[in-house]
Each structure stands twice: as C-alpha cells, then as structure tokens.
Design an enzyme around this catalytic site. Structure first.
Site, short mmCIF file in Angstrom:
data_model
loop_
_atom_site.label_atom_id
_atom_site.label_comp_id
_atom_site.label_asym_id
_atom_site.label_seq_id
_atom_site.Cartn_x
_atom_site.Cartn_y
_atom_site.Cartn_z
N GLU A 50 47.43 60.25 -8.77
CA GLU A 50 46.86 59.36 -7.75
C GLU A 50 47.63 58.06 -7.77
OE1 GLU A 50 44.21 60.02 -5.83
OE2 GLU A 50 43.65 61.92 -6.78
N CYS A 57 43.03 50.64 -5.28
CA CYS A 57 44.02 51.40 -4.53
C CYS A 57 43.53 51.66 -3.12
CB CYS A 57 44.42 52.69 -5.24
SG CYS A 57 43.06 53.49 -6.04
#
Ligand SMILES: Cc1cc2nc3c(=O)[nH]c(=O)nc-3n(C[C@H](O)[C@H](O)[C@H](O)COP(=O)(O)OP(=O)(O)OC[C@H]3O[C@@H](n4cnc5c(N)ncnc54)[C@H](O)[C@@H]3O)c2cc1C
Length: 1008
Positions: free
Chosen positions: A759, A793
């Site tokens: 990720e 994020c």
C-alpha cells in the site's frame, strides 16, 4: 403561606377524569379548526397542494422532490434548473407509484412541473415558512401577527458556520435585527395580548438563537473552549437584549450539542452581568430519552438561582438524523424509537412543567391537538391559570390550530425564521418533511383524514409496545468498535488521566522481542514527541542483521505448529488482542497522542480501527478455516481450503501507528503465518506495545517477533532474504517500489515466489461541482486535507473546483481553514498539530517554498511559536497548474493545491491526471454527474458528498491501485487471501461402485 392553586387542586385531582377532559378539549379545538380554512399546503390544489399530495403518496417522489428543493437555490441559470429538475424528477428517473402516475397524467404530465416558474414556485413555498431577508417585509409580517394577537420569536436562518468570520457575521446580524425590531416594535400602537401574562407583560421582542452558529469549531473533546468562544459572541447579544428589554431563547439542536447548550445556558446566565437579565429560556426535546433528567436538573438550577426562565418543550426536529448517526457510530440511539413514546414523554414533561409553574414559565411547542389538549386538561386539573403558559407554533404551519388555540383564550407565539433563502433550505426541507411525515399529526389530520378518535388517543396506551432492543451482536458477527463519544465528561477524563499516567512512565527502553523474549541491543534510538522534541517517549532497540536472522529463525521454528493450530483458535487470540486493546484504549490513545502527534479523535479512531482489524480478520478466518466444496458431484468430494504462506515481514508506517501495524500483522498471524514486525522508527513504542499485547493474549513464542531498527539495513535484508515468503508493506511509493523490485528477484534456494502486499501513497483529488452543498464541501474538504496534518495516505491534496463556484468556495475554504485551532494534539480541541518529525517538517517547508514559484500561495496558517515542535503551517495554493509538482507529487503534509475547471468534463480529466489511484471524491447534487464520477474517477476508494478519509473496517475496504498499491483492500473480506495459498483436495469416494453413505447423505443435504 396560603395554599397555592396547585395545592388546592391536589384533592380535586383524585376525582378528575383526565382522559375525558383531554378529549373534551380536543373536540373543542377540532370544532374551532373546522371553522378555519385548511392549510394551503394540504389543499390538494395548485402547485403546493399538488406536490405535497404527491409527496405523501409516493416516498420516492418525495425524496427526489426534497433533494431538488435542497439544491435549487444554488442553481443560477434556468438551464441549470431545468437540467436538475429533469435529473431528479424526469420521467426516467422517478419510479412513480401507479396511483401517482394516474394523477400525474391528469395534471398534464411531469411537464406541468417543468414550467419556467419552478424556482419562483419553490421560493414561494419557502416564503410560506420563512420571513425572508427584507427588513420591511419582516417588520410588516410581525406587525400583522401582533394585530392578530400572536406574539413572535425571531430566529436567523443559517445554521452552518464554517469559519469564525461567518460566526462574527451571524452574531452581528442578531444585533442588527434586535435593534431594528426594538425600534419598530416600540412604534406599535398596542401590546400583543399573547404577551400579557397574569405575572406581567412579557417582552415583545423575543429572539431565538442557535448557539452552533456562534462558533465554527465546536469540538466534542473540548466543550470548555466552545463555551468560552460562544460566550464571547453571545455576551454582546445578551447585553443588547438586556438594554432593549428583549427575551433570549436558546434553540436546541442536534444531540451532540445538547449538553453543551445546557452548560452554556447555566454558566452564562449565572454571570453577574446577566444574573438578573435579560429574560431567557431554552428549548428541550421530549424525543430524547434523557430529556426528563435534563429538565429536572434545569428546574433545580432555576430554583437555586431564583431565576424564572422559560422552557419551550418541543418533541424535536432531528429524529431521522439522530437515529441514523447513532446507528452509523454504533452508539445507543438517544431518541425514542416510537412516535407514541415521544408523544407520551411530551405529556409527562408537560405535566412536570405545569407542576413547576411557580418556578418557570412553560411554553409548549407543538401542532398536535392531542398534545395541546393534554396541556389544557392538566393545567385545569392542577389549577394553573391558562394564560400562565403559552403555546408556540411555527410560522406558516398549522394555521387552523393556531386559530383554535387563540379562540380558546390561550397565549400563542409564532417562531419566525428570517434570512436568505439559501441558508434556509435546511429549515424548509425539515418543515416539508414534518408536514408530509406519515407519523406526524399534521399529515394525519389534514391529508389522511385520520379519525378524531385516533388523533386523540392516549399515546401512553400506544407507547407500551416494547422498543426494539439495541441489537446485541451475535458473538461471531463482526461489529465495528464504536468511536469514543467525547461529549461524555467521563470519556474525556479517561484520556486526561491516561496522558498523566503516560507522562510518569516515559523514556523506557523497548527491546526487540524474539521468541517472546526481550533482546537488548547496543544501540537505542529515542522516539520523540512531535509536539516537543525534548520529550523522549521511549528508546527503541536497534536491531542488526544478526538479530534479524535470529528473528527469522525463531519464526521458522514456530510457524509449522502455528499453521496446524485450528483457525478458530488462532482467531480467538486475535479477539483477545482486541479485548485487551479495548481495555487499554485510553492508554493507547495517550501513547498515540504523544508519540505520533495525533489529536484525541484521530488517536481514538486509530485504536478503534486496530480493534476492528483483529475482530474482523478473526471472523473472516473462522469462515475461511472451514473447507468449502467447489462443486457438488456424486462420488467425488472437492474441497477448497487455505494454507498459510509461511514467514513474512510486516513493515508499517507511523501515520496509523497502531491500526496499520495491527492490520497487517493480525491478518498474517490469523492466517497461520509467522512474522517479523518492523514498526516505523517514528513510532516504535506503539509497536512495542502491540507486541506486549500479542504476548499477553497468548500468542505462542516465535509467531510474531518484534524488530525495531534501521529500515534501510534490516528491512532490506529481510525483504531480499530467500526464506521470506511474503512482505506486507505500507508506506511511501519510493520504498514500496524498491520492495516490489527486490521481492521480484528470486534468490538461489528460495522456496516460494514472494508475495508483496503493498500500500503506497496517493495524490488524492476531490471535485467540487457547481451545485455542491458548499457548507458540506468546505467542511469536508478541510477535514480531508488537514486532518492529522495531511499525513494520511487518503488525504485530500488536489482540489478541483468548477469555475461557477470557484471564487466563493475558495474564499470560504480559506476562512474555514483559518479558523482551525492549531497546537499540540494533547490539548483537547486542537484540530491541527505538528507533523511527525523535524526532517518531515523541513521537507514539507521546502516543498511549500518551491511551490510559491509554481502557483499562488493563497493562504498559510499561523502555527504556535514553539521551536521544540515540528509545526508546518497548513497551506493552500490556488491556480495550481496540472504540470506542477504541487499538483503531481505526494507531499504528505498539510498542503492543499486548488485548481479551477471550466466544466465537469475538464474536472474529471484533471482529477485523473495522476500516477496514483487511492482515494477520490466529489461534492455534487447532480444525479447525472454523481453517476459519471462513479464510473469515471480513477481511484480505489471513491467518496461522494463526504470526507475522503476515515475508512471503516468492513464498511470501506481500503486500498488503491496504479502507483498507490497492489490492489489489495485492507479491512475487506478478500484481504486475508493475500496471506494464504489456496488448495483443493479431490477425493474419489467411490469404492467398487458405491459411495459411502455419509458422502451420499452429505450430498443429498447439499442438493436439497
Ligand atoms: C415554536 C417551536 C419551536 C421549536 N424549536 C425547536 C428546537 O429548538 N429544537 C428542535 O429540535 N425542534 C424544535 N421545534 C420543532 C419541533 O421539534 C417539531 O416541530 C415538533 O417535533 C413537531 O411536533 P408536533 O407535536 O407538532 O407534531 P407531531 O406530529 O405530534 O410529532 C412529530 C414529532 O414526533 C417525533 N417522532 C416522529 N417519529 C418518531 C418516531 N418514530 N419515534 C419517536 N419520535 C418520533 C419527532 O420529534 C417529530 O418531530 C420547534 C417547534 C416549534 C413549534
């Protein structure tokens, strides 16, 4: 002291048939109402009557219509109005009920609505409930009411203030309105009879205030600051009210503000300046289960302060909202579940108010004949004079009931909202909903011809239906961990106490953990508080390659046995970890606050998510742990099941220091793997704490090993190691790509193809359409961009605003950003805190400096002048070209790039100009544009008309693709499969032409 009327009537009350009296008054009210015209909204004629009639007959039409009404005032051109009307109510969009279709045909089809005057019609409809913003008109309307012997209370529309500037404006508008009305009212020739009480004349100028509009940054974690700030704006209003002899009422808003409103009321009216004036009161909502307790407290306060206040008892205007929000948050629902319970509580509290007639003035805000008749009957029973109290009703609603109440010699006050149409839409929609509610009195009386008998039934008889219990979750069904309700003082206290405890226990050494044993190292790295770099949270052991190898060996030894441990047993250990985290929630939050620089709600959300990961992956593994038949066929058994991959490394970031680390680690563990946990260098103490909890939960030695230390060396060594089978990584694109590449090289002797669960970052975009709800878009974009200083994020970093809205939107956005409280997360109420570390601070400041050459620096916040903290001022750039670094590169800090798009096509094109595809969002009220965004915006998690951060486990499986990651979805059902390999076992069950009985039976069962 001579006995009061109340006392004298006590004896009488034993023989008093209350129900008969209520009926008698109800019948009288109905008889009076029959003499009046029915409300035009319910006439079934003309525009209003027809659309209301349709709305009540077809829920879908109602939803579409009210959504259209909500967006209408923002539409500036007739083509936009036409477009939206077609999108919401065009024949294709609305699935009308057959009955309505017939009605529609008779009315000349949907085109009847499409007439060019639709905006004027809806404006006219709004005018039925609001007085508008023209001073002359306002004064004329109030004067007319006065002549009809109806008193008034005015309220200024505009409940959402997104910035302090807007809160200032709101306060000023109150002062102006009070001055205007005081001047005008003094010219009226005679006082209104509804202001004549047996206890004396009431102020003609009565003002209702929504306290949420007086401060833009109300945080549940910090009611004290909210009270202080609201008080600063409220005091001049109270002062002026006192000078003018006006009455001030606090409206009651959503539940989250209830305790704050009560607290503010009690503190400000106890201040010496306001202890004797102005006259004041507040609204109480009978639909709240805790209303009675609050009302009794308030009565005690009034008694103690010898202050005759007015309590306006209402049922409550936010029932749907409160129910939905509590359900979404897994909080207990604060409102009654059945309408009859609310009605019964209203009656119970009406009685309480009347019984305390000596202490307070009662005002009953209801359009329900039964509720009103009950007040009249109880007053008579208690001997309370009818004009001691008043009824209150909303402007534009239930006119026949008003006439009836006046005819019965009651005092009546109308609640009159004034102001512009746009901020008034929320109010209008609430009124339309109220008028068309299936359960509401008005629709039943005026539209559905419900019998008088039914309308006058005692709600207590109906309320005896048992309320649905808050569902107790089945032990095996996953339920999200609720976030802390910080409005509760005890919850705030827990965090404060935990912070204090932690402060006394800082600076410890946190060794590596290999085979469940502590391992000290020669080097120790201090972990520093981002808000105070002189404060050492703890020291983390620094592993060398030798210790990495030792951790690997320990994992390899432990893994085979762990893999054979039944899935349910492995799951039970994760559930234990979750329970331990819940036990230690406040301490874990405190640690996040000091080590990661989180504020209270962000810290709580991270801990809750970690708990969710444990429970959710445990539930999923229990299911995956049961082999599944691939296909049912006679004589052959085909079962698919899963094996763990083997040994993995978990490399986690600091931004969700517990949740992401726990998520990756727990998924790997529950799947039967053994792992080496490598927390971030910035948050190693949280990593160490997780390791302790894993051991406490009973995780066998060697299944998880903690290895803090330099990522570049130790991490890289493990990633490339041939005995590592998988890597779970969350972090920057730069490191992620290196891992991806390194894992792709197969070393000699390597047993498995390495799996990388990766990720990485994002350059996330939100589009603000020209018809967006600006209040929501501004607040949502600010939260998405600057929550945790933009270090998520999922954070918003590119904002694309359509040009029609651009200037106004950017102006409000900047004002809202400028209102955010900035300071250490430790201090409750701060929204923006420091960034994670000094090097991050310097890097982001450098990007901002360089950005000034690429785009216009539109705004920069002011951060506390504290050399020990790593603050980066939140920054907004506008006119950002799509070629600039600001537009293209991930910053991971509080920097927002705003660009303008000429139309929706260009906005989507710009949004998709990115190498990343993580989160994205759009604020729009065009059904067609929303559909386009769903199909065209390239991102892994798309959010419409809400913030783009804050994914919840199971509800929002999270993760991106392109340069944002490998397409895995943390918190989704499929996530565990990344840590497993599938196997299928096929067995021929036929022996010499027959299949075993149990096989055939099993099959027969499945076929059935
Ligand atoms: C002068 C005035 C001032 C007001 N000020 C406020 C205020 O400050 N704050 C505020 O919140 N409201 C306020 N209201 C709005 C008021 O709450 C609603 O108008 C009122 O609830 C409608 O009640 P009713 O008795 O007229 O109608 P009814 O039709 O008898 O009652 C409708 C009410 O029942 C409740 N209800 C509906 N469905 C359910 C259910 N399934 N379970 C439980 N309860 C249910 C809801 O409260 C709903 O509004 C005010 C109203 C007036 C008249």
């Amino acid at each position: 002291m001579p006995p009061t009327a109340l006392e004298k009537n006590k004896d009488k009350s034993t023989t008093f048939d209350l129900e008969a009296k209520v009926r008698q008054y109800g019948e009288q009210l109905f008889a009076q109402m029959d003499a009046a015209e029915p409300p035009s909204l319910f006439s079934k004629k003309g525009f209003y009557g027809t659309v209301m009639d349709w709305s009540m007959r077809d829920e879908h039409f109602k939803t579409q219509l009210f959504r259209f009404v909500d967006v209408l005032p923002t539409l500036t051109s007739s083509s936009e109005v036409g477009k939206h009307l077609k999108e919401y109510l065009g024949d294709d969009e609305v699935k009308l009920s057959p009955a309505l279709r017939v009605g529609l045909k008779a009315a000349g089809g949907m085109s009847w609505l499409f007439g060019s005057g639709i905006k004027a019609q809806v404006t006219g409809m709004a005018r039925q409930f609001m007085l508008g913003d023209d001073n002359k008109e306002i004064v004329a309307t109030l004067k007319k009411l006065n002549e009809q012997e109806i008193a008034f209370t005015v309220d200024i529309l505009g409940e959402t203030v997104v910035s302090e500037a807007e809160a200032d404006q709101y306060a000023k508008r109150y002062l102006d309105l009070m001055d205007l009305l005081a001047r005008e009212v003094s010219k009226w020739s005679r006082p209104c009879q509804s202001n004549e009480s047996p206890r004396g004349r009431l102020p003609a100028l009565n003002v209702s205030v929504k306290i949420s509009a007086l401060y833009s940054q109300i945080q549940p974690t910090d009611p004290d600051t909210a009270i202080n700030r609201i008080s600063v704006r409220l005091r001049p209003i109270l002062r002026r009210a006192k000078e003018l002899g006006a009455f001030i009422n606090f409206d009651m808003e959503s539940y989250v503000l209830k305790d704050l409103t009560l607290q503010l009321f009690k503190t400000i009216f106890a201040e010496s300046e306001f202890a004797s004036g102005p006259t004041c009161g507040l609204a109480m909502q009978a639909y709240l289960k805790d209303c009675e307790g609050d009302l009794r407290d308030l009565l005690d306060w009034a008694r103690e302060h010898k202050r005759r206040i007015t309590v306006r008892l209402v049922k409550g205007a936010y029932w749907d909202y409160e129910t939905i929000i509590a359900q979404q948050r897994h909080w207990s629902i604060p409102v009654f579940a059945h309408k009859a319970e609310t009605d019964a509580n209203f009656e119970k509290l009406s009685l309480l108010l009347l019984e305390n007639d000596r202490i307070i003035d009662a005002a009953f805000g209801s359009h329900n004949v039964r509720s009103i008749a009950h007040v009249l009957a109880q007053a008579e029973r208690l001997g309370v004079a009818r004009r001691n109290f008043e009824f209150q009703m909303l402007y534009g609603m239930a006119d026949p009931i008003k006439a009836a109440v006046l005819a019965m010699d009651c005092r009546l006050r109308e609640y009159c909202p004034v102001g512009e149409l746009l901020p008034g839409m929320a109010y209008l929609v609430r009124r339309l909903l109220e008028n068309t509610s299936n359960e509401g009195f008005l629709a039943n009386k005026f539209a559905k011809d419900t019998s008088r008998d039914a309308l006058l039934r005692n709600p207590s008889d109906l309320a005896r239906i048992p309320a649905p219990q808050d569902s107790t979750p089945d032990a095996r069904t996953f339920v999200n961990e609720p976030h802390i309700d910080f409005t509760l003082p005890r919850e705030r206290e827990k965090i404060r106490a935990a912070l204090q405890r932690l402060r006394q226990n800082l600076g410890n050494r946190h060794p590596l953990v290999i085979n469940n044993k502590p391992v000290s190292t020669a080097d120790w790295l201090p972990s520093l508080n981002p808000a105070n770099q002189t404060e050492i949270i703890g020291y983390a052991a620094q592993a060398s390659v030798a210790e990495a190898d030792s951790a690997l060996a320990s994992a390899r030894t432990a893994q085979p046995k762990w893999a054979r441990t039944p899935a349910a047993e492995r799951a039970a250990i994760l559930e234990k970890v979750a329970a331990l985290m819940r036990r230690d929630k406040a301490d874990l939050c405190a640690l996040e606050i000091l080590e990661a620089g989180k504020n209270w709600p962000e810290a709580d959300a991270d801990v809750a998510e970690a708990i969710d990961f444990c429970n959710f992956y445990a539930a999923v593994m229990r299911d995956l742990g049961r082999p599944k038949r691939t296909q049912v066929v006679a004589g052959e058994s085909n079962l698919q099941h899963w094996w763990p991959r083997g040994i993995g490394v978990i490399i986690a970031p600091w931004n969700f220091p517990l949740a992401i680390l726990t998520g990756m680690a727990s998924a790997a563990i529950v799947a039967g793997n053994a792992i080496i946990i490598k927390p971030s260098d910035q948050t190693p103490v949280i990593g160490a704490r997780l390791m302790e909890l894993l051991i406490e939960a009973g995780l066998p030695a060697g299944v998880a090993n903690l290895l803090t230390g330099p990522g570049g060396k130790v991490g890289a060594h493990l990633v490339s190691h041939p005995q590592i089978d998988f890597i779970a990584f969350t972090g920057s694109k730069e490191v992620g790509l290196r891992i991806w590449e390194s894992a792709g090289r197969t070393a000699p002797g390597q047993a498995n193809l390495k799996k990388v669960v990766c990720e990485m970052g994002g350059k996330n975009c939100v589009i603000v359409d020209s018809d967006a709800d600006m209040d929501e878009a501004v607040v949502g974009c600010i939260a998405s961009a600057f929550g945790y200083q933009g270090q998520k994020c999922s954070a918003l970093s590119r904002l694309i605003v359509l040009e029609d809205n651009y200037d106004k939107f950017v102006e409000r956005l900047i004002a809202a950003a400028g209102s955010l409280p900035i300071g250490p997360g430790e201090q409750a109420g701060n929204v923006i805190g420091p960034v994670i570390a000094r090097d991050a601070e310097q890097r982001i400041l450098g990007i901002i400096e360089a950005g000034k050459k690429e785009a216009k620096l539109a705004w920069q916040g002011t951060v506390p002048n504290d050399a020990n903290a790593c603050y980066v001022p939140p920054t907004i750039f506008t006119e950002v070209p799509s070629t600039s670094r600001l537009f293209r590169e991930e910053i991971f800090g509080p920097v927002l790039a705003v660009s303008k798009a000429k139309d929706f096509d260009q906005a989507i094109e710009l949004a998709n100009e990115s190498e990343f595809a993580l989160t994205g969002g759009c604020y729009s009220r065009s059904p067609v544009n929303i559909e386009r965004i769903k199909n065209e915006l390239v991102c892994g998690n798309l959010y419409i008309n809400r913030t783009i951060t804050g994914a919840i486990v199971e509800r929002h499986p999270f993760g991106g693709f392109k340069m944002s990651g490998g397409g895995t979805k943390a918190g989704g059902r499929e996530y565990l499969v990344n840590f497993l390999v599938p196997r299928v076992v096929t067995e021929n069950c036929i022996r010499r032409g027959f299949a075993p009985v149990e096989e055939s039976q099993g099959m027969r069962r499945e076929l059935a």
